[in-house]
Enzyme design. Structure first.
Site, PDB file in Angstrom:
ATOM      1  N   TYR A  55       0.827  -1.223   0.000  1.00  0.00           N
ATOM      2  CA  TYR A  55       0.000   0.000   0.000  1.00  0.00           C
ATOM      3  C   TYR A  55       0.860   1.273   0.000  1.00  0.00           C
ATOM      4  CZ  TYR A  55      -3.477  -3.401   1.768  1.00  0.00           C
ATOM      5  OH  TYR A  55      -4.271  -4.504   1.963  1.00  0.00           O
ATOM      6  N   HIS A 114       1.310 -11.662   2.230  1.00  0.00           N
ATOM      7  CA  HIS A 114       0.157 -11.016   1.585  1.00  0.00           C
ATOM      8  C   HIS A 114      -0.660 -11.968   0.698  1.00  0.00           C
ATOM      9  CE1 HIS A 114      -1.210  -6.718   0.446  1.00  0.00           C
ATOM     10  NE2 HIS A 114      -2.202  -7.546   0.248  1.00  0.00           N
TER      11      HIS A 114
HETATM   12  P1  NDP Z   1     -14.072  -2.257   1.874  1.00  0.00           P
HETATM   13  O1  NDP Z   1     -14.946  -3.427   1.642  1.00  0.00           O
HETATM   14  O2  NDP Z   1     -13.662  -1.916   3.248  1.00  0.00           O
HETATM   15  O3  NDP Z   1     -14.770  -1.005   1.171  1.00  0.00           O
HETATM   16  C1  NDP Z   1     -14.146   0.243   1.067  1.00  0.00           C
HETATM   17  C2  NDP Z   1     -14.970   1.112   0.157  1.00  0.00           C
HETATM   18  O4  NDP Z   1     -16.257   1.327   0.724  1.00  0.00           O
HETATM   19  C3  NDP Z   1     -14.372   2.470  -0.073  1.00  0.00           C
HETATM   20  O5  NDP Z   1     -14.680   2.855  -1.379  1.00  0.00           O
HETATM   21  C4  NDP Z   1     -15.090   3.351   0.938  1.00  0.00           C
HETATM   22  O6  NDP Z   1     -15.147   4.688   0.472  1.00  0.00           O
HETATM   23  C5  NDP Z   1     -16.466   2.724   0.973  1.00  0.00           C
HETATM   24  N1  NDP Z   1     -17.097   2.858   2.296  1.00  0.00           N
HETATM   25  C6  NDP Z   1     -16.517   2.733   3.504  1.00  0.00           C
HETATM   26  N2  NDP Z   1     -17.403   2.910   4.494  1.00  0.00           N
HETATM   27  C7  NDP Z   1     -18.589   3.149   3.894  1.00  0.00           C
HETATM   28  C8  NDP Z   1     -19.883   3.418   4.390  1.00  0.00           C
HETATM   29  N3  NDP Z   1     -20.121   3.469   5.703  1.00  0.00           N
HETATM   30  N4  NDP Z   1     -20.882   3.616   3.492  1.00  0.00           N
HETATM   31  C9  NDP Z   1     -20.647   3.576   2.163  1.00  0.00           C
HETATM   32  N5  NDP Z   1     -19.428   3.317   1.629  1.00  0.00           N
HETATM   33  C10 NDP Z   1     -18.406   3.112   2.499  1.00  0.00           C
HETATM   34  O7  NDP Z   1     -12.822  -2.457   0.906  1.00  0.00           O
HETATM   35  P2  NDP Z   1     -11.280  -2.698   1.015  1.00  0.00           P
HETATM   36  O8  NDP Z   1     -10.942  -3.512  -0.186  1.00  0.00           O
HETATM   37  O9  NDP Z   1     -10.553  -1.434   1.231  1.00  0.00           O
HETATM   38  O10 NDP Z   1     -11.070  -3.651   2.287  1.00  0.00           O
HETATM   39  C11 NDP Z   1     -10.796  -3.183   3.589  1.00  0.00           C
HETATM   40  C12 NDP Z   1      -9.341  -3.402   3.964  1.00  0.00           C
HETATM   41  O11 NDP Z   1      -8.988  -4.772   3.860  1.00  0.00           O
HETATM   42  C13 NDP Z   1      -8.335  -2.720   3.030  1.00  0.00           C
HETATM   43  O12 NDP Z   1      -8.261  -1.327   3.235  1.00  0.00           O
HETATM   44  C14 NDP Z   1      -7.085  -3.475   3.371  1.00  0.00           C
HETATM   45  O13 NDP Z   1      -6.559  -3.016   4.596  1.00  0.00           O
HETATM   46  C15 NDP Z   1      -7.612  -4.893   3.474  1.00  0.00           C
HETATM   47  N6  NDP Z   1      -7.524  -5.627   2.193  1.00  0.00           N
HETATM   48  C16 NDP Z   1      -6.643  -6.678   2.109  1.00  0.00           C
HETATM   49  C17 NDP Z   1      -6.484  -7.376   0.946  1.00  0.00           C
HETATM   50  C18 NDP Z   1      -5.531  -8.503   0.894  1.00  0.00           C
HETATM   51  O14 NDP Z   1      -5.265  -9.026  -0.212  1.00  0.00           O
HETATM   52  N7  NDP Z   1      -4.994  -8.952   2.009  1.00  0.00           N
HETATM   53  C19 NDP Z   1      -7.246  -7.044  -0.271  1.00  0.00           C
HETATM   54  C20 NDP Z   1      -8.185  -5.953  -0.086  1.00  0.00           C
HETATM   55  C21 NDP Z   1      -8.317  -5.304   1.119  1.00  0.00           C
HETATM   56  P3  NDP Z   1     -14.637   5.939   1.392  1.00  0.00           P
HETATM   57  O15 NDP Z   1     -13.219   5.713   1.728  1.00  0.00           O
HETATM   58  O16 NDP Z   1     -14.867   7.114   0.503  1.00  0.00           O
HETATM   59  O17 NDP Z   1     -15.538   5.963   2.605  1.00  0.00           O
END
Ligand code: NDP
Length: 278
Positions: A55, A114
């Site tokens: 990241y 990862h």
């Molecule tokens: P999420 O499922 O957490 O969704 C994030 C998205 O949803 C963003 O666009 C955010 O926008 C939006 N969002 C957040 N809160 C709300 C809400 N209350 N209402 C409406 N929309 C909302 O996605 P991620 O893929 O980011 O997963 C979370 C974490 O998991 C990652 O940040 C990372 O740390 C980890 N991860 C790990 C992976 C791996 O391969 N190990 C792969 C993917 C993720 P906004 O920011 O504008 O609120």
């Protein structure tokens, strides 16, 4: 939540406590966005941050911690070894030291591979190096991410300490009962990434109807579902009011709608899925 590493003798090694809820910081830029989101989260009561070398924002996580002046022990930091760097024993140790430096911390609470190293021959030496980092105290616990059932099974042949967690995509649309059981049978907990399916499904009408009946927001239903299934849950948001909305989900009782939420499962993968790779 209690986590530990199972030994070949079936004992628990290096037990620790992990906050079951945290902030994911994927796609947050370093040098501002990540730092301000972590600061907002800490202020809102979050005690766990999930970052990764990939990241490129570990430095901001460290900066935010220093800026608040909170005790290092009051915040749990998870970070990950980038897949492209998971190519051998020495390389893994080098990357762990690099993350420690960027985080400006004496230790990492949880260090994850990862994704299964692309070359299967690298999987055992990478894990041996993770175990070395654990024994040195540089990391308090070690785990994997995106490991499928076959990857976990293979680990039983070379691991002195099985992973404490398996971080995989998990949400109402991707409930993975077999992978969850295999992970838990190996002594690890599921860490649910993309609990909102990356935001793709927050507007789902069925989820919306459930949220309306419960008197909460759709995102809160999805987050609390993962949490109530016993998963460590790490939604991402860089929006201060959503950061608060998301942690407030912990106080919501969704039990009356559990059947309706369980019925949303459709094996929907919002991002990548290395769990099915050879
Ligand atoms: P999420 O499922 O957490 O969704 C994030 C998205 O949803 C963003 O666009 C955010 O926008 C939006 N969002 C957040 N809160 C709300 C809400 N209350 N209402 C409406 N929309 C909302 O996605 P991620 O893929 O980011 O997963 C979370 C974490 O998991 C990652 O940040 C990372 O740390 C980890 N991860 C790990 C992976 C791996 O391969 N190990 C792969 C993917 C993720 P906004 O920011 O504008 O609120």
């Amino acid at each position: 939540m209690h986590i530990s590493h199972r030994t070949p003798e079936g004992k628990e090694a290096y037990p620790t406590q992990i906050p079951q809820f945290g902030l994911g910081v994927f796609l947050m830029s370093d040098g501002g966005e990540c730092k301000s989101s972590v600061l907002a989260a800490l202020k809102a009561g979050y005690t766990h941050i999930d970052t990764a070398s990939m990241y490129q924002n570990e430095r901001d996580v460290g900066r935010a911690l220093k800026e608040t002046g909170v005790e290092r022990s009051s915040v749990f930091i998870t970070t990950k070894l980038r897949r492209g760097d998971a190519v051998g024993y020495e390389e893994t140790i080098e990357q762990c030291k690099k993350s420690l430096e960027l985080l400006d911390s004496e230790y990492i609470d949880l260090y994850l591979v990862h994704a299964p190293p692309l070359d299967p021959a690298h999987r055992a030496p990478v894990w041996k190096a993770m175990e070395y980092c654990l024994e040195q105290g540089w990391v308090k616990s070690i785990g994997v991410s995106n490991y499928g059932i076959a990857h976990l099974d293979a680990m039983k042949k070379y691991a002195n300490y099985m992973p404490s967690v398996n971080q995989v995509e998990y949400n109402p649309w991707l409930q993975r009962p077999h992978l969850k059981k295999a992970t838990e049978d190996s002594g690890a907990k599921i860490m649910a990434y993309s609990p909102l399916a990356r935001g793709h499904r927050v507007d789902d009408p069925e989820l919306g109807a459930i949220a309306e009946r419960l008197g909460c927001t759709p995102a809160q239903v999805a987050i609390k579902f993962c949490y109530d299934q016993g998963c460590i849950t790490i939604p991402k948001s860089s929006n201060p009011s959503r950061i608060i909305e998301n942690i407030a989900s912990l106080g919501i009782d969704i039990s009356s709608e559990i059947d309706a939420i369980t019925a949303l499962d459709e094996d929907y993968v919002s991002g990548w899925d290395p769990t099915t790779e050879p």
